[in-house]
Scaffold this motif. Structure first.
Motif, mmCIF file in Angstrom:
data_model
loop_
_atom_site.group_PDB
_atom_site.id
_atom_site.type_symbol
_atom_site.label_atom_id
_atom_site.label_comp_id
_atom_site.label_asym_id
_atom_site.label_seq_id
_atom_site.Cartn_x
_atom_site.Cartn_y
_atom_site.Cartn_z
ATOM 1 N N TYR A 50 0.808 -1.116 -0.034
ATOM 2 C CA TYR A 50 -0.024 -0.025 -0.140
ATOM 3 C C TYR A 50 0.870 1.241 -0.025
ATOM 4 C CZ TYR A 50 -3.879 -2.998 1.436
ATOM 5 O OH TYR A 50 -4.703 -4.007 1.155
ATOM 6 N N PHE A 51 0.198 2.277 -0.541
ATOM 7 C CA PHE A 51 0.967 3.642 -0.535
ATOM 8 C C PHE A 51 -0.042 4.360 0.242
ATOM 9 C CE2 PHE A 51 3.115 1.615 -3.971
ATOM 10 C CZ PHE A 51 4.388 2.045 -3.994
ATOM 11 N N VAL A 52 -0.010 4.812 1.456
ATOM 12 C CA VAL A 52 -0.798 5.582 2.287
ATOM 13 C C VAL A 52 -0.537 7.126 2.040
ATOM 14 C CG1 VAL A 52 -1.442 6.271 4.614
ATOM 15 C CG2 VAL A 52 -1.304 3.852 3.702
ATOM 16 N N CYS B 23 -4.095 0.033 -4.331
ATOM 17 C CA CYS B 23 -3.033 0.061 -3.516
ATOM 18 C C CYS B 23 -2.773 1.456 -2.858
ATOM 19 C CB CYS B 23 -1.772 -0.550 -4.135
ATOM 20 S SG CYS B 23 -1.947 -2.225 -4.742
ATOM 21 N N ILE B 24 -3.557 2.379 -3.557
ATOM 22 C CA ILE B 24 -3.217 3.752 -2.970
ATOM 23 C C ILE B 24 -4.432 4.471 -2.027
ATOM 24 C CG2 ILE B 24 -2.839 6.251 -3.897
ATOM 25 C CD1 ILE B 24 -1.976 5.159 -6.607
ATOM 26 N N ARG B 25 -4.185 4.648 -0.835
ATOM 27 C CA ARG B 25 -5.023 4.917 0.202
ATOM 28 C C ARG B 25 -5.055 6.339 0.983
ATOM 29 N NH1 ARG B 25 -8.061 -0.030 1.491
ATOM 30 N NH2 ARG B 25 -7.507 -1.303 -0.264
ATOM 31 N N VAL B 26 -5.949 7.133 0.737
ATOM 32 C CA VAL B 26 -5.736 8.385 1.393
ATOM 33 C C VAL B 26 -6.428 8.355 3.054
ATOM 34 C CG1 VAL B 26 -6.905 10.686 1.652
ATOM 35 C CG2 VAL B 26 -6.243 9.742 -0.678
ATOM 36 N N LEU B 27 -5.326 8.879 3.918
ATOM 37 C CA LEU B 27 -5.881 8.981 5.105
ATOM 38 C C LEU B 27 -6.148 10.477 5.459
ATOM 39 C CD1 LEU B 27 -5.917 7.543 8.083
ATOM 40 C CD2 LEU B 27 -3.593 8.390 8.338
ATOM 41 N N VAL C 227 -8.256 4.886 -3.412
ATOM 42 C CA VAL C 227 -9.184 4.801 -2.588
ATOM 43 C C VAL C 227 -9.392 5.747 -1.486
ATOM 44 C CG1 VAL C 227 -9.919 2.951 -0.922
ATOM 45 C CG2 VAL C 227 -9.069 2.290 -2.679
ATOM 46 N N ALA C 228 -10.635 6.451 -1.221
ATOM 47 C CA ALA C 228 -10.692 7.592 -0.283
ATOM 48 C C ALA C 228 -12.019 6.980 0.813
ATOM 49 C CB ALA C 228 -10.837 8.947 -0.672
ATOM 50 N N ASN C 229 -11.841 6.219 1.817
ATOM 51 C CA ASN C 229 -12.629 5.979 2.684
ATOM 52 C C ASN C 229 -12.889 7.100 3.762
ATOM 53 O OD1 ASN C 229 -14.300 4.807 4.810
ATOM 54 N ND2 ASN C 229 -13.341 2.832 4.459
ATOM 55 N N PRO C 230 -13.937 7.630 3.832
ATOM 56 C CA PRO C 230 -14.077 8.598 4.944
ATOM 57 C C PRO C 230 -13.879 8.347 6.284
ATOM 58 C CG PRO C 230 -15.923 8.817 3.198
ATOM 59 C CD PRO C 230 -15.115 7.383 3.018
ATOM 60 N N ALA D 175 -11.764 11.159 -6.168
ATOM 61 C CA ALA D 175 -11.811 9.677 -5.860
ATOM 62 C C ALA D 175 -12.856 8.757 -6.682
ATOM 63 C CB ALA D 175 -11.633 9.167 -4.507
ATOM 64 N N ASN D 176 -14.098 9.509 -6.565
ATOM 65 C CA ASN D 176 -15.174 8.929 -7.216
ATOM 66 C C ASN D 176 -15.066 8.907 -8.529
ATOM 67 O OD1 ASN D 176 -16.407 8.115 -4.881
ATOM 68 N ND2 ASN D 176 -17.534 9.979 -4.495
#
Length: 239
Positions: free
Chosen positions: A97-99, A128-132, A158-161, A151-152
């Motif tokens: 993953y890349f955070v 594999c690309i995840r926003v925090l 991936v951007a999970n609130p 993201a949408n």
């Protein structure tokens, strides 16, 4: 699991992410700090291997032998890091993953999207690309609409609130004390008892003990929230 924490934008919480969110939940993962100028997890007492961005070849060889690793890439080194990584075909596949931590300023959000595009350009898969979301004051959807919208529409990351760290003074206190939440929570000292036995005139000692007790009380709910954020950050992508 092997995770890189990076962003073209500085001061978005990469070291907080590596030290307080990831390290306690990743099986004693080796931490690599790709940094030359700013604070690293080593400043908080964690064992790190520090190197520069252009030393990716050495990092790549180390990653081949590890099951768990955290790579904290400083903003001053990200360009060299990505350039060097691109020289090794498929090297990004050694990282699960890349955070990308981001805060709610326009500059940070624009540079986060720049980071997404750079990773996508290298061939990194969207899942594999995840926003925090970091330093959230109230509602992620209100504070980070550009990130969520992109993201949408793009499908590049991936951007999970629910992958969010809320604003809290505990992180500044931890930095001042050169310590981590994990260390604070494993400290079994009875500070109440020590306070009761301390000379009332010893104001410095009383302040130290009361601060440590307050820090632990503050760290407990934050640690629970970090566990929620960690689970959301790496949750499977819904097809």
């Amino acid at each position: 699991m092997k995770v890189a924490v990076l962003n073209y934008s500085g001061s978005v919480g990469k070291t907080v992410t590596a030290s307080h969110l990831l390290a306690p939940r990743m099986n004693g993962a080796q931490i690599f700090a790709i940094e030359t100028t700013n604070e690293t997890a080593g400043d908080l007492g964690l064992d790190i291997d520090q190197m520069r961005g252009e030393q990716f070849g050495r990092l790549f060889r180390d990653l081949l032998t590890l099951d768990d690793a955290i790579v904290d890439v400083g903003a001053s080194n990200i360009e060299d890091f990505l350039t060097a990584m691109n020289r090794y075909e498929g090297a990004y596949e050694e990282l699960d993953y890349f955070v990308l931590p981001v805060i709610n300023t326009g500059k940070a959000q624009r540079e986060t999207l720049k980071t997404v595009m750079a990773l996508a350009g290298l061939g990194v898969a969207a899942e594999c690309i995840r926003v925090l979301f970091n330093r959230v004051e109230s509602v992620v959807e209100d504070e980070f609409m550009p990130i969520l919208t992109y993201a949408n529409t793009s499908g590049e990351f991936v951007a999970n609130p629910n992958a969010a760290i809320f604003e809290n003074e505990v992180f500044e206190l931890l930095a001042d004390g050169r310590t981590t939440i994990a260390e604070v929570l494993t400290d079994e000292t009875d500070y109440r008892a020590l306070l009761r036995s301390t000379d009332p005139g010893d104001e410095k000692r009383i302040a130290q003990l009361s601060n440590r007790h307050a820090l632990r009380a503050l760290a407990k709910p934050v640690n629970r929230q970090l566990s929620t954020a960690f689970a959301a950050l790496f949750s499977p992508v819904q097809g």
